[in-house]
Each structure stands twice: as C-alpha cells, then as structure tokens.
Write an enzyme that holds these catalytic residues in place. Structure first.
Site, PDB file in Angstrom:
ATOM      1  N   ALA A 280      12.882 -22.835 -12.542  1.00 17.70           N
ATOM      2  CA  ALA A 280      14.165 -22.472 -11.800  1.00 17.70           C
ATOM      3  C   ALA A 280      15.002 -21.998 -12.839  1.00 17.70           C
ATOM      4  O   ALA A 280      15.926 -22.051 -11.736  1.00 17.70           O
ATOM      5  CB  ALA A 280      14.263 -24.252 -11.901  1.00 17.70           C
ATOM      6  N   GLU A 281      15.741 -21.923 -13.150  1.00 15.88           N
ATOM      7  CA  GLU A 281      16.335 -20.750 -13.558  1.00 15.88           C
ATOM      8  C   GLU A 281      16.144 -19.293 -13.662  1.00 15.88           C
ATOM      9  O   GLU A 281      17.237 -18.610 -12.918  1.00 15.88           O
ATOM     10  CB  GLU A 281      16.455 -21.310 -15.293  1.00 15.88           C
ATOM     11  CG  GLU A 281      17.347 -22.483 -15.724  1.00 15.88           C
ATOM     12  CD  GLU A 281      18.767 -22.727 -15.023  1.00 15.88           C
ATOM     13  OE1 GLU A 281      19.268 -21.715 -14.272  1.00 15.88           O
ATOM     14  OE2 GLU A 281      19.454 -23.669 -15.102  1.00 15.88           O
ATOM     15  N   SER A 282      15.296 -19.185 -13.974  1.00 17.36           N
ATOM     16  CA  SER A 282      15.104 -17.586 -13.844  1.00 17.36           C
ATOM     17  C   SER A 282      13.338 -17.399 -13.082  1.00 17.36           C
ATOM     18  O   SER A 282      12.947 -15.727 -13.761  1.00 17.36           O
ATOM     19  CB  SER A 282      14.921 -17.106 -15.304  1.00 17.36           C
ATOM     20  OG  SER A 282      13.931 -17.516 -15.871  1.00 17.36           O
TER      21      SER A 282
ATOM     22  N   TYR B 239      19.647 -28.575  -7.532  1.00 18.61           N
ATOM     23  CA  TYR B 239      19.074 -27.774  -8.941  1.00 18.61           C
ATOM     24  C   TYR B 239      17.719 -29.233  -9.302  1.00 18.61           C
ATOM     25  O   TYR B 239      16.912 -28.887  -9.823  1.00 18.61           O
ATOM     26  CB  TYR B 239      20.206 -27.561 -10.226  1.00 18.61           C
ATOM     27  CG  TYR B 239      19.917 -26.965 -11.312  1.00 18.61           C
ATOM     28  CD1 TYR B 239      19.367 -25.815 -11.675  1.00 18.61           C
ATOM     29  CD2 TYR B 239      19.596 -27.963 -12.325  1.00 18.61           C
ATOM     30  CE1 TYR B 239      18.669 -25.629 -13.017  1.00 18.61           C
ATOM     31  CE2 TYR B 239      19.250 -27.659 -13.586  1.00 18.61           C
ATOM     32  CZ  TYR B 239      19.083 -26.197 -14.221  1.00 18.61           C
ATOM     33  OH  TYR B 239      18.224 -26.240 -14.987  1.00 18.61           O
TER      34      TYR B 239
ATOM     35  N   VAL C  25      12.078 -25.939 -16.170  1.00 18.89           N
ATOM     36  CA  VAL C  25      13.734 -25.210 -16.698  1.00 18.89           C
ATOM     37  C   VAL C  25      13.298 -24.003 -16.126  1.00 18.89           C
ATOM     38  O   VAL C  25      14.372 -22.929 -15.158  1.00 18.89           O
ATOM     39  CB  VAL C  25      14.349 -25.777 -17.221  1.00 18.89           C
ATOM     40  CG1 VAL C  25      15.710 -24.854 -17.436  1.00 18.89           C
ATOM     41  CG2 VAL C  25      14.326 -26.788 -17.826  1.00 18.89           C
TER      42      VAL C  25
END
Length: 230
Positions: free
Chosen positions: A121-123, A209, A118
């Site tokens: 993928a997010e940052s 996502y 996560v």
C-alpha cells in the site's frame, strides 16, 4: 533504543496466536545507561542486565482468549472490492524483499502478511519511492519517524523495513492489538487516533488507506477472517 511505546507482554502476541509465525521467547535487558533492549535471544556481556524473560507459549495462552474475543466482536469477512493482483514487476520486487519481511516479522512479533500489505500500500515495493509529504522508501517513513527508530538511510530496504516494523509494533501495542487503529496511526499518526477518541480519524485519506491495506492483507491471507474498516 530507549523504551517508548512498547508494552512487552504483548510484543509477539498477535503473531503467536493469530498468524502462526515462528515462535520465539522475548527477553528484556537494560544497560548501565538505562537503554532498554527487547530481543528474541539472550544477550551476552556484563553490560546487560536481564529484567525479565517471557516464554512464547505462555504469552500465546494468555493473549489468545482476548484476541479471539476481539475478532468475534468486531470482525467481518471482506467480501467486496477484492485487491487487484500484483503485477509481474511487483511480484518480483515482493520476492526480493520477502526474506527481510520474514526476519522483521519474527523480530517484532508481526504477521508477515500484514507487513507485506503495508509495504504494498505504501510503495508497491518500490524502495526509492518518495511521497509528496516527504515519506521515503518501502514503508514510507517520514524523516522524524526514521530518526525515532534509528533509521539512517530510509532508502536502504533492510533499515526501512526494520524501522517501519518497529513503528507498527508500537502502534499495535498502543492500540491494544487493534489492526485498524494501528494502520490509521501509521497513516495519520498516533496522535490523530488518540485525538479522535481512539477511533479511525475522519480523514478520507486515512479511512481509504485502512481499507486498502486490509484488502491487501486479505489477499495475502485468502482463507482467513480479517477486520474491515467501518
């Protein structure tokens, strides 16, 4: 923190059964003001009243058949479009935050591999990242979500990972440990998942996502089976 979405019996089930993270018993306490606390160690002081204590081994025994059945019914091996390797700078940042990931995985009964996926993928492990929508930090917390989980500074890696982990834990509990739906909720909000019949919403961004995180998750666990987004 007041009890919101969390269902205690499943608090550490996925980690205990599927991913083999460190086992810890779960305690539920309530104080005089009605605040609810879930911990992996007994709390000291007369202000806390113990409501129940769940042994990790018992939780694992109860949940394992359901988890295995779910994987058998819905699971597929991701065999195409493997995740690209982390760049050298990303690998260095990953290592920097690895201890925080492990601590929060244990605290909330999560897979460290899922948390890493996560965050990637997010940052891409950039603690100062800000999205066009205003999400902030490693796990890209929206201001409302940060406030909901008591995160005062979303750019503080320790606070950010704690808040994001707590939110992901609640989403997994809300959607019966379905990783795909929890990820969809993390991206689009739990309301969107419920609105669409507890399915991944038909939003291209959300569907992409979920697939992206699952690819990263598979890369973290190369020898494991994982559910792919349909």
């Amino acid at each position: 923190m007041r009890e919101t979405l969390r269902t205690a019996l499943m608090l550490s089930a996925v980690a205990l059964v599927s991913w083999g993270t460190a086992r810890a018993d779960i305690y539920k306490y309530v104080d005089a003001a009605g605040n609810v606390y879930f911990t992996d160690a007994p709390l000291q002081g007369s202000r806390y009243t113990l409501e129940w204590h769940r042994e990790s081994r018992k939780i694992a025994r109860e949940v394992k058949p359901r988890v295995e059945s779910s994987i058998a019914a819905r699971g597929r091996v991701i065999t195409s479009k493997p995740a690209p390797k982390l760049s050298q700078s990303q690998s260095q940042r990953r290592e920097r935050y690895h201890s925080l990931v492990l601590a929060n995985a244990r605290r909330y009964g999560l897979s460290p591999s899922l948390l890493h996926a996560v965050i990637r993928a997010e940052s891409a492990y950039n603690s100062t990242a800000v999205s066009r929508a205003g999400a902030q930090g490693l796990m890209q917390l929206m201001p409302g979500t940060a406030a909901r989980y008591g995160v005062r500074d979303s750019f503080d890696p320790a606070e950010n990972i704690r808040g994001g982990s707590a939110y992901l834990r609640d989403l997994l509990d809300m959607f019966d440990q379905d990783v795909k739906l929890a990820l969809a909720g993390y991206n689009a909000g739990e309301g969107a998942v419920i609105k669409h019949g507890r399915q991944i919403p038909p939003y291209a961004e959300t569907q992409d996502y979920v697939r992206k995180v699952l690819r990263f998750y598979a890369a973290e666990r190369p020898n494991s089976f994982i559910m792919s987004a349909r």
